[in-house]
Design a protein around this motif. Structure first.
Motif, PDB file in Angstrom:
ATOM      1  N   HIS A  57       0.891  -1.173  -0.104  1.00 30.06           N
ATOM      2  CA  HIS A  57       0.113  -0.083  -0.158  1.00 30.06           C
ATOM      3  C   HIS A  57       1.115   1.127   0.093  1.00 30.06           C
ATOM      4  O   HIS A  57       0.879   1.845   1.087  1.00 30.06           O
ATOM      5  CB  HIS A  57      -0.902  -0.117   1.202  1.00 30.06           C
ATOM      6  N   LYS A  58       1.347   1.509  -1.242  1.00 33.80           N
ATOM      7  CA  LYS A  58       2.504   2.517  -1.242  1.00 33.80           C
ATOM      8  C   LYS A  58       1.690   3.862  -0.947  1.00 33.80           C
ATOM      9  O   LYS A  58       2.538   4.851  -0.352  1.00 33.80           O
ATOM     10  CB  LYS A  58       2.973   2.623  -2.787  1.00 33.80           C
ATOM     11  N   ALA A  59       0.433   4.034  -1.341  1.00 28.97           N
ATOM     12  CA  ALA A  59      -0.100   5.487  -1.161  1.00 28.97           C
ATOM     13  C   ALA A  59      -0.245   5.743   0.290  1.00 28.97           C
ATOM     14  O   ALA A  59       0.226   6.856   0.943  1.00 28.97           O
ATOM     15  CB  ALA A  59      -1.455   5.462  -1.926  1.00 28.97           C
ATOM     16  N   LEU A  60      -0.881   4.780   1.045  1.00 31.95           N
ATOM     17  CA  LEU A  60      -1.021   4.823   2.407  1.00 31.95           C
ATOM     18  C   LEU A  60       0.327   4.866   3.200  1.00 31.95           C
ATOM     19  O   LEU A  60       0.296   5.849   4.088  1.00 31.95           O
ATOM     20  CB  LEU A  60      -1.791   3.373   2.882  1.00 31.95           C
ATOM     21  N   ASP A  61       1.366   4.263   2.739  1.00 27.45           N
ATOM     22  CA  ASP A  61       2.752   4.520   3.420  1.00 27.45           C
ATOM     23  C   ASP A  61       3.254   6.031   3.419  1.00 27.45           C
ATOM     24  O   ASP A  61       3.653   6.521   4.198  1.00 27.45           O
ATOM     25  CB  ASP A  61       3.775   3.752   2.825  1.00 27.45           C
ATOM     26  N   LYS A  62       3.124   6.460   2.191  1.00 31.98           N
ATOM     27  CA  LYS A  62       3.215   7.729   1.983  1.00 31.98           C
ATOM     28  C   LYS A  62       2.573   8.967   2.697  1.00 31.98           C
ATOM     29  O   LYS A  62       3.295   9.786   3.340  1.00 31.98           O
ATOM     30  CB  LYS A  62       3.151   8.204   0.367  1.00 31.98           C
ATOM     31  N   TYR A  63       1.199   8.652   2.707  1.00 33.39           N
ATOM     32  CA  TYR A  63       0.517   9.751   3.722  1.00 33.39           C
ATOM     33  C   TYR A  63       0.922   9.414   4.961  1.00 33.39           C
ATOM     34  O   TYR A  63       0.754  10.440   5.688  1.00 33.39           O
ATOM     35  CB  TYR A  63      -0.998   9.097   3.492  1.00 33.39           C
ATOM     36  N   MET A  64       1.220   8.214   5.530  1.00 40.08           N
ATOM     37  CA  MET A  64       1.402   7.984   6.872  1.00 40.08           C
ATOM     38  C   MET A  64       2.753   8.578   7.385  1.00 40.08           C
ATOM     39  O   MET A  64       2.927   8.979   8.304  1.00 40.08           O
ATOM     40  CB  MET A  64       1.531   6.584   7.186  1.00 40.08           C
ATOM     41  N   GLY A  65       3.610   8.909   6.080  1.00 42.42           N
ATOM     42  CA  GLY A  65       5.085   9.239   6.368  1.00 42.42           C
ATOM     43  C   GLY A  65       5.013  10.881   6.355  1.00 42.42           C
ATOM     44  O   GLY A  65       5.973  11.522   6.767  1.00 42.42           O
ATOM     45  N   VAL A  66       3.758  11.539   6.319  1.00 42.79           N
ATOM     46  CA  VAL A  66       3.757  13.022   6.133  1.00 42.79           C
ATOM     47  C   VAL A  66       3.345  13.557   7.761  1.00 42.79           C
ATOM     48  O   VAL A  66       2.221  13.238   8.027  1.00 42.79           O
ATOM     49  CB  VAL A  66       2.643  13.644   5.307  1.00 42.79           C
ATOM     50  N   PRO A  67       4.405  14.258   8.323  1.00 42.97           N
ATOM     51  CA  PRO A  67       4.249  14.408   9.653  1.00 42.97           C
ATOM     52  C   PRO A  67       3.332  15.610   9.954  1.00 42.97           C
ATOM     53  O   PRO A  67       2.408  15.486  10.846  1.00 42.97           O
ATOM     54  CB  PRO A  67       5.551  15.174   9.836  1.00 42.97           C
ATOM     55  N   ASP A  68       2.702  16.455   8.899  1.00 46.62           N
ATOM     56  CA  ASP A  68       1.758  17.361   9.168  1.00 46.62           C
ATOM     57  C   ASP A  68       0.280  16.515   9.195  1.00 46.62           C
ATOM     58  O   ASP A  68      -0.966  17.392   9.706  1.00 46.62           O
ATOM     59  CB  ASP A  68       1.835  18.704   7.931  1.00 46.62           C
ATOM     60  N   TYR A  69       0.307  15.416   8.840  1.00 46.32           N
ATOM     61  CA  TYR A  69      -1.166  14.760   8.624  1.00 46.32           C
ATOM     62  C   TYR A  69      -1.534  14.081  10.132  1.00 46.32           C
ATOM     63  O   TYR A  69      -2.656  13.941  10.294  1.00 46.32           O
ATOM     64  CB  TYR A  69      -1.258  13.784   7.481  1.00 46.32           C
ATOM     65  N   HIS A  70      -0.451  13.961  10.978  1.00 45.20           N
ATOM     66  CA  HIS A  70      -0.827  13.302  12.124  1.00 45.20           C
ATOM     67  C   HIS A  70      -1.486  11.938  12.098  1.00 45.20           C
ATOM     68  O   HIS A  70      -2.520  11.941  12.955  1.00 45.20           O
ATOM     69  CB  HIS A  70      -1.470  14.450  13.139  1.00 45.20           C
ATOM     70  N   LEU A  71      -1.175  11.230  11.049  1.00 48.68           N
ATOM     71  CA  LEU A  71      -2.037   9.826  10.816  1.00 48.68           C
ATOM     72  C   LEU A  71      -1.448   8.967  11.897  1.00 48.68           C
ATOM     73  O   LEU A  71      -0.270   8.468  11.595  1.00 48.68           O
ATOM     74  CB  LEU A  71      -1.966   9.566   9.614  1.00 48.68           C
ATOM     75  N   GLU A  72      -1.905   8.552  12.848  1.00 49.92           N
ATOM     76  CA  GLU A  72      -1.525   7.657  13.843  1.00 49.92           C
ATOM     77  C   GLU A  72      -1.945   6.080  13.668  1.00 49.92           C
ATOM     78  O   GLU A  72      -0.889   5.374  14.277  1.00 49.92           O
ATOM     79  CB  GLU A  72      -2.020   8.081  15.233  1.00 49.92           C
ATOM     80  N   ARG A  73      -2.720   5.796  12.884  1.00 49.12           N
ATOM     81  CA  ARG A  73      -3.234   4.430  12.724  1.00 49.12           C
ATOM     82  C   ARG A  73      -3.907   4.458  11.477  1.00 49.12           C
ATOM     83  O   ARG A  73      -4.444   5.367  11.023  1.00 49.12           O
ATOM     84  CB  ARG A  73      -3.891   3.961  13.861  1.00 49.12           C
ATOM     85  N   ALA A  74      -4.095   3.096  10.834  1.00 45.32           N
ATOM     86  CA  ALA A  74      -4.765   2.926   9.667  1.00 45.32           C
ATOM     87  C   ALA A  74      -5.297   1.594   9.715  1.00 45.32           C
ATOM     88  O   ALA A  74      -4.707   0.638  10.268  1.00 45.32           O
ATOM     89  CB  ALA A  74      -3.877   3.211   8.424  1.00 45.32           C
ATOM     90  N   TYR A  75      -6.309   1.416   8.947  1.00 48.04           N
ATOM     91  CA  TYR A  75      -6.804   0.201   8.638  1.00 48.04           C
ATOM     92  C   TYR A  75      -6.902  -0.241   7.009  1.00 48.04           C
ATOM     93  O   TYR A  75      -6.954   0.550   6.302  1.00 48.04           O
ATOM     94  CB  TYR A  75      -8.392   0.325   8.773  1.00 48.04           C
ATOM     95  N   VAL A  76      -6.342  -1.370   6.813  1.00 45.84           N
ATOM     96  CA  VAL A  76      -6.484  -2.286   5.325  1.00 45.84           C
ATOM     97  C   VAL A  76      -7.298  -3.241   5.485  1.00 45.84           C
ATOM     98  O   VAL A  76      -7.430  -4.067   6.398  1.00 45.84           O
ATOM     99  CB  VAL A  76      -4.926  -2.628   5.090  1.00 45.84           C
ATOM    100  N   LEU A  77      -8.515  -3.275   4.666  1.00 45.55           N
ATOM    101  CA  LEU A  77      -9.421  -4.312   4.676  1.00 45.55           C
ATOM    102  C   LEU A  77      -9.490  -5.268   3.504  1.00 45.55           C
ATOM    103  O   LEU A  77      -8.926  -4.640   2.502  1.00 45.55           O
ATOM    104  CB  LEU A  77     -10.805  -3.615   4.560  1.00 45.55           C
ATOM    105  N   SER A  78      -9.318  -6.444   3.579  1.00 48.11           N
ATOM    106  CA  SER A  78      -9.028  -7.459   2.482  1.00 48.11           C
ATOM    107  C   SER A  78      -9.634  -8.681   2.782  1.00 48.11           C
ATOM    108  O   SER A  78     -10.527  -8.768   3.443  1.00 48.11           O
ATOM    109  CB  SER A  78      -7.340  -7.869   2.338  1.00 48.11           C
ATOM    110  N   THR A  79      -9.224  -9.725   1.974  1.00 49.17           N
ATOM    111  CA  THR A  79      -9.926 -11.000   2.215  1.00 49.17           C
ATOM    112  C   THR A  79      -9.114 -11.956   2.822  1.00 49.17           C
ATOM    113  O   THR A  79      -9.262 -13.265   3.188  1.00 49.17           O
ATOM    114  CB  THR A  79      -9.914 -11.784   0.693  1.00 49.17           C
ATOM    115  N   TYR A  80      -8.006 -11.322   3.459  1.00 48.61           N
ATOM    116  CA  TYR A  80      -7.078 -12.197   4.481  1.00 48.61           C
ATOM    117  C   TYR A  80      -7.580 -11.846   5.981  1.00 48.61           C
ATOM    118  O   TYR A  80      -8.571 -11.212   6.249  1.00 48.61           O
ATOM    119  CB  TYR A  80      -5.807 -11.743   4.339  1.00 48.61           C
ATOM    120  N   ASN A  81      -6.870 -12.479   6.676  1.00 45.61           N
ATOM    121  CA  ASN A  81      -6.946 -12.553   8.201  1.00 45.61           C
ATOM    122  C   ASN A  81      -6.663 -11.444   9.122  1.00 45.61           C
ATOM    123  O   ASN A  81      -5.804 -10.510   8.430  1.00 45.61           O
ATOM    124  CB  ASN A  81      -6.417 -13.609   8.885  1.00 45.61           C
ATOM    125  N   VAL A  82      -7.014 -11.405  10.343  1.00 46.31           N
ATOM    126  CA  VAL A  82      -6.666 -10.168  11.187  1.00 46.31           C
ATOM    127  C   VAL A  82      -4.939 -10.129  11.544  1.00 46.31           C
ATOM    128  O   VAL A  82      -4.491 -11.382  11.866  1.00 46.31           O
ATOM    129  CB  VAL A  82      -7.585 -10.296  12.666  1.00 46.31           C
TER     130      VAL A  82
END
Length: 167
Positions: A108-133
């Protein structure tokens, strides 16, 4: 229909950076959406044919569930960062939600890039797929059917006690 608007910046409050003329529309009924597909596509979906791209179908179900859980979903698309499928406000923070339909759900290249922007203060994220927890750092991976668990917690106290004795 469920409109999901683009935001210029994934920061609180999301509605402040909403682009009112850029949005994606999702069906408020995933079953009706499926019924609009050609018969061959419906058969392939039911047969779980790996060749069929379920991305739009899964995103529609997630948009529907986020709305049912009380969230107003947004998305963010920037040329230099890519696109985040959904952004929600949860407990005073912005939480990105990505929907993956293939085997490469951890890519998830885009998610990783957004998570790396300090001004966005993104502390957690969810990825939903057909795989397990699974949890990997700040990213929680959930099966798509578990998106109903993404809920806002109720504040313990809604009434603020004010000291008005000096008035």
């Amino acid at each position: 229909m469920i409109p999901v608007y683009n935001v210029d910046s994934p920061t609180i409050p999301l509605m402040a950076s909403k682009c009112s003329n850029v949005f994606r529309l999702f069906s408020s009924d995933t079953g009706l959406l499926t019924s609009a597909y050609p018969a061959e596509t419906k058969i392939e979906l039911i047969s779980q044919n790996a060749e069929v791209n379920n991305g739009a179908h899964f995103e529609n179900a997630v948009a529907q569930q986020l709305l049912a859980n009380g969230f107003v979903p947004y998305f963010c698309k920037k040329k230099n960062l890519g696109e985040i499928d959904f952004l929600i406000e949860m407990a005073g923070t912005i939480v990105p939600v990505e929907v993956k339909s293939g085997k490469d759900f951890k890519a998830h290249k885009a998610l990783d890039k957004y998570m790396g922007v300090p001004d966005y203060h993104l502390e957690r994220a969810y990825v939903l797929s057909t795989y397990n927890v699974e949890t990997d750092g700040v990213v929680t991976y959930l099966p798509i059917y578990m998106c109903y668990l993404i809920k806002e917690t109720e504040p313990e106290q809604l009434i603020v006690d004010l000291d008005m004795s000096g008035i």
